[in-house]
Design a protein around this motif. Structure first.
Motif, PDB file in Angstrom:
ATOM      1  N   HIS A 117       0.864  -1.177   0.002  1.00  0.00           N
ATOM      2  CA  HIS A 117      -0.033  -0.031  -0.096  1.00  0.00           C
ATOM      3  C   HIS A 117       0.756   1.204   0.036  1.00  0.00           C
ATOM      4  O   HIS A 117       0.317   2.431   0.063  1.00  0.00           O
ATOM      5  N   ASN A 118       2.158   1.302   0.063  1.00  0.00           N
ATOM      6  CA  ASN A 118       3.312   2.191  -0.043  1.00  0.00           C
ATOM      7  C   ASN A 118       3.268   3.130   1.307  1.00  0.00           C
ATOM      8  O   ASN A 118       3.435   4.386   1.178  1.00  0.00           O
ATOM      9  N   GLU A 119       2.707   2.658   2.444  1.00  0.00           N
ATOM     10  CA  GLU A 119       2.923   3.382   3.800  1.00  0.00           C
ATOM     11  C   GLU A 119       2.974   2.544   4.972  1.00  0.00           C
ATOM     12  O   GLU A 119       2.239   1.312   4.823  1.00  0.00           O
ATOM     13  N   PRO A 120       3.743   2.519   5.724  1.00  0.00           N
ATOM     14  CA  PRO A 120       4.032   1.659   7.000  1.00  0.00           C
ATOM     15  C   PRO A 120       2.845   1.112   7.609  1.00  0.00           C
ATOM     16  O   PRO A 120       2.782  -0.158   8.046  1.00  0.00           O
ATOM     17  N   ARG A 121       2.022   1.971   7.889  1.00  0.00           N
ATOM     18  CA  ARG A 121       0.883   1.753   8.926  1.00  0.00           C
ATOM     19  C   ARG A 121      -0.066   0.667   7.962  1.00  0.00           C
ATOM     20  O   ARG A 121      -0.617  -0.326   8.819  1.00  0.00           O
ATOM     21  N   ARG A 122      -0.102   0.940   6.905  1.00  0.00           N
ATOM     22  CA  ARG A 122      -0.980  -0.272   6.209  1.00  0.00           C
ATOM     23  C   ARG A 122      -0.140  -1.638   5.771  1.00  0.00           C
ATOM     24  O   ARG A 122      -0.823  -2.493   5.171  1.00  0.00           O
ATOM     25  N   ASP A 123       0.996  -1.378   5.762  1.00  0.00           N
ATOM     26  CA  ASP A 123       1.920  -2.593   4.887  1.00  0.00           C
ATOM     27  C   ASP A 123       2.375  -3.308   5.733  1.00  0.00           C
ATOM     28  O   ASP A 123       2.771  -4.610   5.417  1.00  0.00           O
ATOM     29  N   LEU A 124       2.374  -3.393   7.175  1.00  0.00           N
ATOM     30  CA  LEU A 124       2.923  -4.454   7.997  1.00  0.00           C
ATOM     31  C   LEU A 124       2.487  -5.871   7.585  1.00  0.00           C
ATOM     32  O   LEU A 124       2.884  -6.610   7.775  1.00  0.00           O
ATOM     33  N   ALA A 125       0.917  -5.836   7.653  1.00  0.00           N
ATOM     34  CA  ALA A 125       0.476  -6.946   7.244  1.00  0.00           C
ATOM     35  C   ALA A 125       0.583  -7.535   6.065  1.00  0.00           C
ATOM     36  O   ALA A 125       1.023  -8.844   6.079  1.00  0.00           O
ATOM     37  N   ARG A 126       1.018  -6.997   5.246  1.00  0.00           N
ATOM     38  CA  ARG A 126       1.438  -7.463   3.609  1.00  0.00           C
ATOM     39  C   ARG A 126       2.834  -7.834   3.835  1.00  0.00           C
ATOM     40  O   ARG A 126       3.383  -9.023   3.330  1.00  0.00           O
ATOM     41  N   GLN A 127       3.840  -7.009   4.596  1.00  0.00           N
ATOM     42  CA  GLN A 127       5.181  -7.600   4.962  1.00  0.00           C
ATOM     43  C   GLN A 127       4.922  -9.018   5.766  1.00  0.00           C
ATOM     44  O   GLN A 127       5.669  -9.956   5.205  1.00  0.00           O
ATOM     45  N   GLN A 128       4.356  -9.215   6.601  1.00  0.00           N
ATOM     46  CA  GLN A 128       4.170 -10.347   7.341  1.00  0.00           C
ATOM     47  C   GLN A 128       3.620 -11.587   6.398  1.00  0.00           C
ATOM     48  O   GLN A 128       3.955 -12.545   6.490  1.00  0.00           O
ATOM     49  N   LEU A 129       2.759 -11.231   5.602  1.00  0.00           N
ATOM     50  CA  LEU A 129       2.328 -12.127   4.520  1.00  0.00           C
ATOM     51  C   LEU A 129       3.419 -12.701   3.384  1.00  0.00           C
ATOM     52  O   LEU A 129       3.674 -13.818   3.462  1.00  0.00           O
ATOM     53  N   MET A 130       4.311 -11.675   3.144  1.00  0.00           N
ATOM     54  CA  MET A 130       5.468 -11.914   2.300  1.00  0.00           C
ATOM     55  C   MET A 130       6.363 -12.837   3.164  1.00  0.00           C
ATOM     56  O   MET A 130       7.115 -13.753   2.558  1.00  0.00           O
ATOM     57  N   ALA A 131       6.450 -12.403   4.219  1.00  0.00           N
ATOM     58  CA  ALA A 131       7.541 -13.324   5.135  1.00  0.00           C
ATOM     59  C   ALA A 131       7.109 -14.641   5.361  1.00  0.00           C
ATOM     60  O   ALA A 131       7.778 -15.660   5.420  1.00  0.00           O
ATOM     61  N   GLY A 132       5.613 -14.756   5.521  1.00  0.00           N
ATOM     62  CA  GLY A 132       5.133 -16.136   5.738  1.00  0.00           C
ATOM     63  C   GLY A 132       5.351 -16.913   4.583  1.00  0.00           C
ATOM     64  O   GLY A 132       5.612 -18.109   4.516  1.00  0.00           O
ATOM     65  N   LEU A 133       5.219 -16.155   3.154  1.00  0.00           N
ATOM     66  CA  LEU A 133       5.196 -16.973   2.010  1.00  0.00           C
ATOM     67  C   LEU A 133       6.991 -17.269   1.722  1.00  0.00           C
ATOM     68  O   LEU A 133       7.224 -18.448   1.214  1.00  0.00           O
ATOM     69  N   ALA A 134       7.781 -16.778   2.370  1.00  0.00           N
ATOM     70  CA  ALA A 134       9.202 -16.797   2.207  1.00  0.00           C
ATOM     71  C   ALA A 134       9.530 -18.018   3.040  1.00  0.00           C
ATOM     72  O   ALA A 134      10.275 -19.026   2.716  1.00  0.00           O
ATOM     73  N   THR A 135       8.882 -18.058   4.174  1.00  0.00           N
ATOM     74  CA  THR A 135       9.076 -19.117   5.334  1.00  0.00           C
ATOM     75  C   THR A 135       8.498 -20.621   4.378  1.00  0.00           C
ATOM     76  O   THR A 135       9.362 -21.446   4.381  1.00  0.00           O
ATOM     77  N   SER A 142      16.585 -18.836  -3.109  1.00  0.00           N
ATOM     78  CA  SER A 142      15.420 -18.222  -3.722  1.00  0.00           C
ATOM     79  C   SER A 142      15.836 -16.848  -3.921  1.00  0.00           C
ATOM     80  O   SER A 142      16.182 -16.228  -2.809  1.00  0.00           O
ATOM     81  N   ALA A 143      15.054 -16.083  -4.625  1.00  0.00           N
ATOM     82  CA  ALA A 143      15.244 -14.647  -4.777  1.00  0.00           C
ATOM     83  C   ALA A 143      13.748 -14.027  -4.692  1.00  0.00           C
ATOM     84  O   ALA A 143      12.931 -14.726  -5.099  1.00  0.00           O
ATOM     85  N   PHE A 144      13.829 -12.891  -4.068  1.00  0.00           N
ATOM     86  CA  PHE A 144      12.685 -12.230  -3.742  1.00  0.00           C
ATOM     87  C   PHE A 144      12.806 -10.818  -4.331  1.00  0.00           C
ATOM     88  O   PHE A 144      13.744 -10.128  -4.319  1.00  0.00           O
ATOM     89  N   ARG A 235      13.792  -7.377   5.141  1.00  0.00           N
ATOM     90  CA  ARG A 235      14.553  -8.397   4.088  1.00  0.00           C
ATOM     91  C   ARG A 235      13.827  -9.706   4.087  1.00  0.00           C
ATOM     92  O   ARG A 235      14.134 -10.251   5.131  1.00  0.00           O
ATOM     93  N   TYR A 236      13.605 -10.139   2.870  1.00  0.00           N
ATOM     94  CA  TYR A 236      12.828 -11.448   2.834  1.00  0.00           C
ATOM     95  C   TYR A 236      13.690 -12.550   3.065  1.00  0.00           C
ATOM     96  O   TYR A 236      13.401 -13.744   3.454  1.00  0.00           O
ATOM     97  N   ALA A 237      15.088 -12.286   2.829  1.00  0.00           N
ATOM     98  CA  ALA A 237      15.846 -13.380   3.252  1.00  0.00           C
ATOM     99  C   ALA A 237      16.008 -13.657   4.758  1.00  0.00           C
ATOM    100  O   ALA A 237      16.461 -14.992   5.149  1.00  0.00           O
ATOM    101  N   ASP A 238      15.401 -12.533   5.417  1.00  0.00           N
ATOM    102  CA  ASP A 238      15.373 -13.069   6.826  1.00  0.00           C
ATOM    103  C   ASP A 238      14.150 -12.479   7.295  1.00  0.00           C
ATOM    104  O   ASP A 238      13.777 -11.597   7.684  1.00  0.00           O
ATOM    105  N   PRO A 239      13.133 -13.283   7.213  1.00  0.00           N
ATOM    106  CA  PRO A 239      11.662 -13.215   7.530  1.00  0.00           C
ATOM    107  C   PRO A 239      11.356 -12.483   8.906  1.00  0.00           C
ATOM    108  O   PRO A 239      10.374 -11.989   8.846  1.00  0.00           O
ATOM    109  N   GLU A 240      12.243 -12.882   9.770  1.00  0.00           N
ATOM    110  CA  GLU A 240      12.200 -12.205  11.196  1.00  0.00           C
ATOM    111  C   GLU A 240      11.931 -10.683  11.040  1.00  0.00           C
ATOM    112  O   GLU A 240      11.431  -9.942  11.965  1.00  0.00           O
ATOM    113  N   THR A 241      12.677 -10.206   9.931  1.00  0.00           N
ATOM    114  CA  THR A 241      12.711  -8.584  10.011  1.00  0.00           C
ATOM    115  C   THR A 241      11.255  -8.010   9.611  1.00  0.00           C
ATOM    116  O   THR A 241      11.162  -6.759   9.908  1.00  0.00           O
ATOM    117  N   ALA A 242      10.375  -8.766   9.566  1.00  0.00           N
ATOM    118  CA  ALA A 242       8.799  -8.321   9.201  1.00  0.00           C
ATOM    119  C   ALA A 242       8.073  -8.538  10.311  1.00  0.00           C
ATOM    120  O   ALA A 242       6.669  -8.415  10.148  1.00  0.00           O
TER     121      ALA A 242
END
Ligand SMILES: C[S@@+](CC[C@H](N)C(=O)[O-])C[C@H]1O[C@@H](n2cnc3c(N)ncnc32)[C@H](O)[C@@H]1O
Length: 318
Positions: A117-135, A142-144, A235-242
């Motif tokens: 969504h291009n703003e942090p307060r709405r993006d956290l859920a999407r970051q966590q979604l991506m981190a879940g996919l990475a895991t 893999s490249a992200f 960083r998706y190579a390190d899903p903990e960062t989300a």
């Protein structure tokens, strides 16, 4: 009792075309990033492919062996485009929520995730979604794309329409940083603000790398009052960062004015390649008069709904 899954509409074909037309550098950067990691043996997940599925189709056109493209929205147009471009046999479109993607979907060499969504307060859920996919769906090689989502923030006075000296410095710094990201060169030799004589020229530089719709009005026409500070880097190579954001961010006041607005800058990156830079503004509460030497503390701890709570620590001045 089971509940029916309510799927969101996703981005419409019109919205998707607008996204491509509005930010040509975004799609060129994506094309460059994808061509560096996709070859004949590559298996690709396009997470949130949108109604046109353009990245999935581009991945197949780059030779990917198999592409799985997932979105909650309608994918008729995407299927028609895959057919038209001769890759329908290698792109599997699925109308599904990424959060529930079955583990049997496979492992992917490349995971595309242009879903923000291009703003942090709405993006956290999407970051966590991506981190879940990475895991769940990546392997160690893999490249992200993007591989890094970086946020910085600075404080502004929205009433001052004359760009202040710090605002011009910021604009110069941002333009040089953008040129570095687009070219892959470093530009330390010209990083220093040219001189006050150049102010009228610098004033003409865009605030961001591309024109944006009104909701991303960002820093335009505002006076920069503080340092710009890093806020979060995923960083998706390190899903903990989300996993979350810091509760506060501390800014140093560098110019006098009424601090009433925070401007977030989101950089979506692949290595040193900048895919997309977006500024979004949000009011702070209460607005405060500040002086150089003061410290502004933005609180993002939980309730940063419409406005971000602001605390000012005034410097000891006579
Ligand atoms: C801004 S569009 C970008 C489309 C495409 N990735 C591109 O860059 O051209 C983001 C898409 O992500 C999809 N999306 C977001 N969250 C999703 C989820 N949980 N499951 C499936 N799709 C999702 C939305 O429906 C939307 O179509």
């Amino acid at each position: 009792m089971t509940h029916p899954v309510v799927l969101s509409a996703g981005i419409s074909p019109l919205g998707h075309i607008m996204l491509l037309a509005r930010a040509p550098e975004r799609i060129l950067a994506l094309r460059l990033a994808m061509s560096s990691v996709i070859g004949p043996e590559t298996v690709v997940l396009d997470a949130g492919c949108g109604s046109l599925g353009v990245l999935a189709i581009m991945a197949a056109r780059l030779g990917a062996r198999r592409v799985v493209a997932v979105d909650t929205g309608e994918l008729h147009a995407a299927r028609a485009l895959a057919e038209e471009n001769g890759v329908a046999d290698r792109v599997e479109f699925r109308q599904h929520d990424l959060a529930d993607l079955p583990g049997t979907t496979g492992n992917f060499d490349v995971i595309l995730g242009m879903i923000y969504h291009n703003e942090p307060r709405r993006d956290l859920a999407r970051q966590q979604l991506m981190a879940g996919l990475a895991t769940r769906f990546a392997h160690p090689g893999s490249a992200f794309i993007p591989d890094t989502v970086r946020y910085t923030v600075a404080g502004y006075d929205s009433a001052d329409s004359q760009p202040s000296e710090p605002a011009l410095h910021d604009r110069w710094d941002s333009a040089v940083g953008g040129a570095e990201a687009l070219t892959g060169l470093t530009m330390a030799a010209i990083r220093e603000f040219p001189s006050a004589d150049y102010a009228s020229v610098v004033e003409q530089l865009p605030q961001s790398l591309s024109p944006r719709p009104a909701r991303f009005a960002g820093a335009d026409g505002r006076a920069l009052l503080t340092s710009r500070e890093p806020f979060a880097e995923v960083r998706y190579a390190d899903p903990e960062t989300a996993s979350g954001y810091p509760a506060t961010v501390v800014l140093s006041v560098t110019a006098p004015g009424r601090l009433d607005t925070a401007v977030w800058r989101q950089d979506l990156k692949f290595g040193d390649l900048l895919i997309r830079r977006t500024d979004t503004s949000q009011p702070v509460t209460p607005p405060c008069d500040v002086q150089p030497g003061d410290t502004a503390i933005l609180s993002t701890d939980g309730g940063w709904g419409d406005a971000i709570p602001l605390i000012i620590r005034h410097s000891d001045r006579a």
